[in-house]
Write a protein that holds these residues in place. Structure first.
Motif, short mmCIF file in Angstrom:
data_model
loop_
_atom_site.label_atom_id
_atom_site.label_comp_id
_atom_site.label_asym_id
_atom_site.label_seq_id
_atom_site.Cartn_x
_atom_site.Cartn_y
_atom_site.Cartn_z
N SER A 19 0.84 -1.20 0.00
CA SER A 19 0.00 0.00 0.00
C SER A 19 0.88 1.25 0.00
O SER A 19 0.40 2.36 -0.26
CB SER A 19 -0.94 0.00 1.21
OG SER A 19 -0.20 0.08 2.41
N VAL A 20 2.16 1.10 0.33
CA VAL A 20 3.12 2.21 0.26
C VAL A 20 4.14 1.87 -0.83
O VAL A 20 4.95 0.96 -0.64
CB VAL A 20 3.85 2.39 1.62
CG1 VAL A 20 4.88 3.52 1.52
CG2 VAL A 20 2.86 2.67 2.74
N PRO A 21 4.12 2.57 -1.96
CA PRO A 21 5.08 2.27 -3.02
C PRO A 21 6.52 2.34 -2.50
O PRO A 21 6.88 3.30 -1.81
CB PRO A 21 4.82 3.38 -4.06
CG PRO A 21 3.39 3.78 -3.82
CD PRO A 21 3.17 3.64 -2.35
N GLY A 22 7.30 1.29 -2.80
CA GLY A 22 8.68 1.26 -2.34
C GLY A 22 8.87 0.48 -1.04
O GLY A 22 10.00 0.19 -0.65
N TYR A 23 7.76 0.16 -0.37
CA TYR A 23 7.87 -0.54 0.92
C TYR A 23 7.61 -2.03 0.71
O TYR A 23 6.91 -2.42 -0.23
CB TYR A 23 6.87 0.04 1.92
CG TYR A 23 7.19 -0.27 3.37
CD1 TYR A 23 8.39 0.13 3.94
CD2 TYR A 23 6.27 -0.96 4.17
CE1 TYR A 23 8.67 -0.14 5.27
CE2 TYR A 23 6.54 -1.23 5.51
CZ TYR A 23 7.75 -0.81 6.07
OH TYR A 23 8.01 -1.08 7.39
N SER A 24 8.20 -2.86 1.56
CA SER A 24 8.03 -4.31 1.46
C SER A 24 8.42 -4.92 2.80
O SER A 24 8.92 -4.22 3.69
CB SER A 24 8.97 -4.86 0.39
OG SER A 24 10.32 -4.64 0.79
N GLU A 25 8.21 -6.22 2.93
CA GLU A 25 8.60 -6.90 4.16
C GLU A 25 10.11 -6.76 4.38
O GLU A 25 10.56 -6.57 5.50
CB GLU A 25 8.18 -8.37 4.09
CG GLU A 25 8.13 -9.00 5.45
CD GLU A 25 7.41 -10.34 5.48
OE1 GLU A 25 6.77 -10.73 4.48
OE2 GLU A 25 7.50 -11.00 6.53
N ALA B 65 11.07 -3.38 5.61
CA ALA B 65 10.73 -3.17 7.01
C ALA B 65 11.88 -3.52 7.94
O ALA B 65 11.89 -3.14 9.11
CB ALA B 65 9.49 -4.00 7.39
N GLU B 66 12.89 -4.24 7.42
CA GLU B 66 14.08 -4.53 8.22
C GLU B 66 14.99 -3.30 8.31
O GLU B 66 15.86 -3.23 9.15
CB GLU B 66 14.86 -5.71 7.61
CG GLU B 66 14.10 -7.04 7.66
CD GLU B 66 13.66 -7.40 9.07
OE1 GLU B 66 14.48 -7.28 10.00
OE2 GLU B 66 12.48 -7.77 9.25
N ILE B 67 14.77 -2.34 7.40
CA ILE B 67 15.53 -1.09 7.45
C ILE B 67 14.66 0.02 8.05
O ILE B 67 15.11 0.78 8.90
CB ILE B 67 15.98 -0.69 6.02
CG1 ILE B 67 16.91 -1.78 5.47
CG2 ILE B 67 16.67 0.68 6.04
CD1 ILE B 67 17.21 -1.63 3.99
N ALA B 68 13.42 0.09 7.58
CA ALA B 68 12.49 1.11 8.06
C ALA B 68 11.31 0.40 8.73
O ALA B 68 10.32 0.08 8.09
CB ALA B 68 12.00 1.96 6.89
N PRO B 69 11.42 0.10 10.04
CA PRO B 69 10.41 -0.74 10.70
C PRO B 69 9.03 -0.08 10.75
O PRO B 69 8.92 1.15 10.86
CB PRO B 69 10.97 -0.92 12.11
CG PRO B 69 11.97 0.17 12.30
CD PRO B 69 12.51 0.51 10.95
N HIS B 70 7.99 -0.94 10.66
CA HIS B 70 6.64 -0.45 10.95
C HIS B 70 6.38 -0.53 12.45
O HIS B 70 5.75 0.34 13.02
CB HIS B 70 5.57 -1.24 10.16
CG HIS B 70 5.63 -2.73 10.31
ND1 HIS B 70 5.16 -3.37 11.43
CD2 HIS B 70 6.11 -3.70 9.48
CE1 HIS B 70 5.34 -4.68 11.29
NE2 HIS B 70 5.92 -4.92 10.12
#
Ligand code: FAD
Lengths: 424, 132
Positions: free
Chosen positions: A143-149, A152-157
């Motif tokens: 749902s956020v272009p450029g984001y993925s699982e 998330a290891e770099i930019a955590p949710h």
């Protein structure tokens, strides 16, 4: 078998001495079976109340993939150094030893609604007469272009408590003076409406405590307004002047995408740079609920407001974040409240116990800064085909310090109360 | 707060009665009249509810809502324990929340939707529960 009343069932048993001669473990299997998927705020509460209030008449199995449960509630306070990790992590041991619940530590991989069984990661299946589905949310990464699982290891949710929360904490603690944070807030509906803004407050608190008042937190929000907005913004001005900048869609014009390697969140207006990105995407019901066909088009599961029974399957109850609970926010308090209504109706289905009209309630406390707590709450009833808010309250701006402190103390009492209600 | 001190409190004649007594002694117009009327109303309601027998089984169901915050073990900080409280204390407290005499918003919200028989049921249930 689930069609028999408990009395009929008892009579049949009593009529056959051969049945009574069965070994205990076989007889135990003849009790009506309830399986609960998910040992969080909804599932742990449901399992406990089912076992406790049926006094052993039900065979209750709790399927939860983790050994222990770390609460999302108060995970922001962990980020802010108000709680340590152990104090927000809880064991299932007492549910097993005190109430005789069977805890299965595995992932539920599929629900066969025809056969009434749940498949587990180890390949085995567990049969049920009634099923409670409380898997919480799953993150919709794309749902956020450029984001993925992987991103998330770099930019955590950090919107599920666990390794993600710890990663965010590590990155927060590593910040130096002048380094910024960009938070991308989630669109509605998501778990814990005040959660992102409490998190901003707790991160600002850590920066301020370390003297990093030259660092900023940019909040990019897809929503025009948010829960307890006036109270949070007043608090940010007061405690963290100049450190928090919130941008709604009328200002940023829309989120274009994120680049976690570069540390940027691009919007129509501008590109925001941060050493730490906290990206909280859109959410939907836990995958198991969606795969089982229990969800509607919006990714959450419709329920009967009077009982939390799935409108798709009368043997299934969906509670907590995964459900469409009308006016109720997705919160731990709500999930706990819904679990008790579901347990009541499941016991009535299987043991002919009495039902009472459903009542729900919720209060969400948030901490802005040391001893500065606020809250919002309401009670709810089934009305006009949905769970409808009857009456509510919210903290006021400009309340005196003493009241805010007692609100914070109340939130600590609530936390101790709800985890005791779930796990002991 | 310790359960024992709550129990001692509960044994007294009730905050409302004491306050009412003060107001009757030193009348201040308007506001005090309103306050006095509310306290009087509280006394009526408490008496009315205490004259009925609460159903503890119904109370056990309703009490599930209380257990989210009030620990059944009888311990707690920030939110007082209620397990094992004498019935008259629970009735008095809930009536005072329902009428807005006691100010906590969460409790006002909870109490406002309780009918008399529900207050009686909760009081009967918590009075018979042992802290575990
Ligand atoms: C930062 C943050 C702060 C919050 N603060 C608050 C707060 O202050 N107050 C409040 O009331 N709420 C708060 N919440 C919200 C609260 O955490 C959730 O609403 C609540 O946990 C929902 O309960 P649930 O049972 O639906 O899901 P969860 O509590 O998430 O439980 C779901 C469980 O199911 C398990 N599971 C999922 N799928 C499977 C499967 N297929 N097989 C086996 N196990 C599975 C998961 O491992 C998990 O343990 C907060 C949330 C966040 C993110």
């Amino acid at each position: 078998m689930s069609r028999l009343t408990r009395r009929q069932f008892g009579l049949i048993l009593g009529a056959s001495t051969a049945t009574l001669a069965l070994p205990a473990y076989l007889r135990a299997q003849e009790k009506p079976k309830v399986v609960v998927i998910g040992g969080g705020a909804g599932g742990a509460t449901a399992a406990k109340y089912l076992a406790k209030d049926s006094n052993g008449a039900l065979d209750v199995t709790l399927i939860e993939e983790n050994d222990e449960f770390t609460t999302c509630f108060f995970s922001n306070l962990y980020l802010g150094d108000f709680r340590d990790w152990d104090s927000i992590t809880h064991s299932y041991d007492e549910l097993v030893s005190r109430y005789g619940i069977k805890k299965v530590t595995d992932r539920a991989t599929a629900i066969d609604r025809e056969a009434k069984t749940v498949s587990l990661g180890d390949g085995s299946t567990v049969p049920y007469d009634r099923l409670v589905v409380s898997p919480g949310i799953d993150i919709i990464y794309d749902s956020v272009p450029g984001y993925s699982e992987a991103a998330a290891e770099i930019a955590p949710h950090a919107w599920k408590a666990g390794p993600q929360t710890r990663l965010l904490k590590e990155k927060l603690d590593a910040l130096e003076e002048g380094q910024n944070i960009v938070m991308l807030a989630p669109p509605n509906p998501y778990r814990c409406p005040p959660g992102p803004y409490e998190r901003v407050s707790m991160m600002a608190h850590v920066l301020k405590e370390k003297g990093l008042t030259g660092s900023k937190i940019f909040v990019i929000d897809p929503k025009e307004s948010f829960s307890k907005q006036a109270l949070f913004q007043e608090g940010w001005e007061k405690h963290y002047p100049g450190m928090v900048e919130w941008y709604g869609p009328d200002v940023h014009g829309g989120v274009v995408g994120v680049d976690v390697e570069a540390g940027t969140v691009e919007t129509d207006l501008d590109t925001f740079e941060g050493t730490l990105l906290n990206i909280v995407p859109a959410q939907r019901a836990g995958t198991i609920a969606i795969d089982a066909g229990l969800a509607g088009e919006n990714g959450f599961c419709p329920i009967d407001a009077a009982s939390m029974r799935s409108t798709m399957d009368e043997a299934v109850f969906v509670i907590g974040d995964a459900s469409i609970a009308g006016d109720m926010p997705k919160s731990g308090f709500s999930a706990n409240s819904q679990a008790k209504v579901a347990a009541l109706h499941i016991r009535a289905d299987l043991t002919q116990s009495q039902t009472f009209p459903a009542r729900y309630s919720n209060t969400c406390w948030s901490l802005i800064e040391t001893d500065d707590g606020i809250k919002v709450g309401a009670n709810y009833e089934p009305k006009d085909g949905k769970i409808t808010s009857i009456e509510g309250f919210v903290s006021q701006s400009g309340e005196d310090a003493e009241l805010r402190k007692s609100t914070y103390e109340e939130s600590i009492g609530w936390y101790e109360g709800i985890v005791a209600d779930m796990f002991t | 707060m310790k359960l024992s001190s709550l129990k001692n409190l509960a044994k007294g004649s009730g905050a409302a009665t004491a306050a009412l007594f003060c107001i009757v002694m030193t009348p201040v117009p308007a506001l005090a009249d309103e306050e006095a009327a509310r306290l009087l109303e509280a006394e009526h309601q408490v008496t009315r509810i205490l004259s009925t027998a609460g159903d503890p089984a119904f109370g056990a169901y309703l009490g599930g809502e209380c257990a989210t915050c009030h620990q059944q073990s009888g311990s707690g900080s920030g939110i007082p324990p209620i397990t094992g409280l004498p019935a008259d204390y629970t009735v008095q407290a809930l009536v005072e929340y329902r009428l807005g005499i006691r100010t906590n918003e969460v409790m006002q919200l909870m109490a406002k939707r309780l009918a008399d028989e529900e207050i009686a049921a909760l009081a009967a249930y918590f009075a018979q529960e042992e802290a575990q």
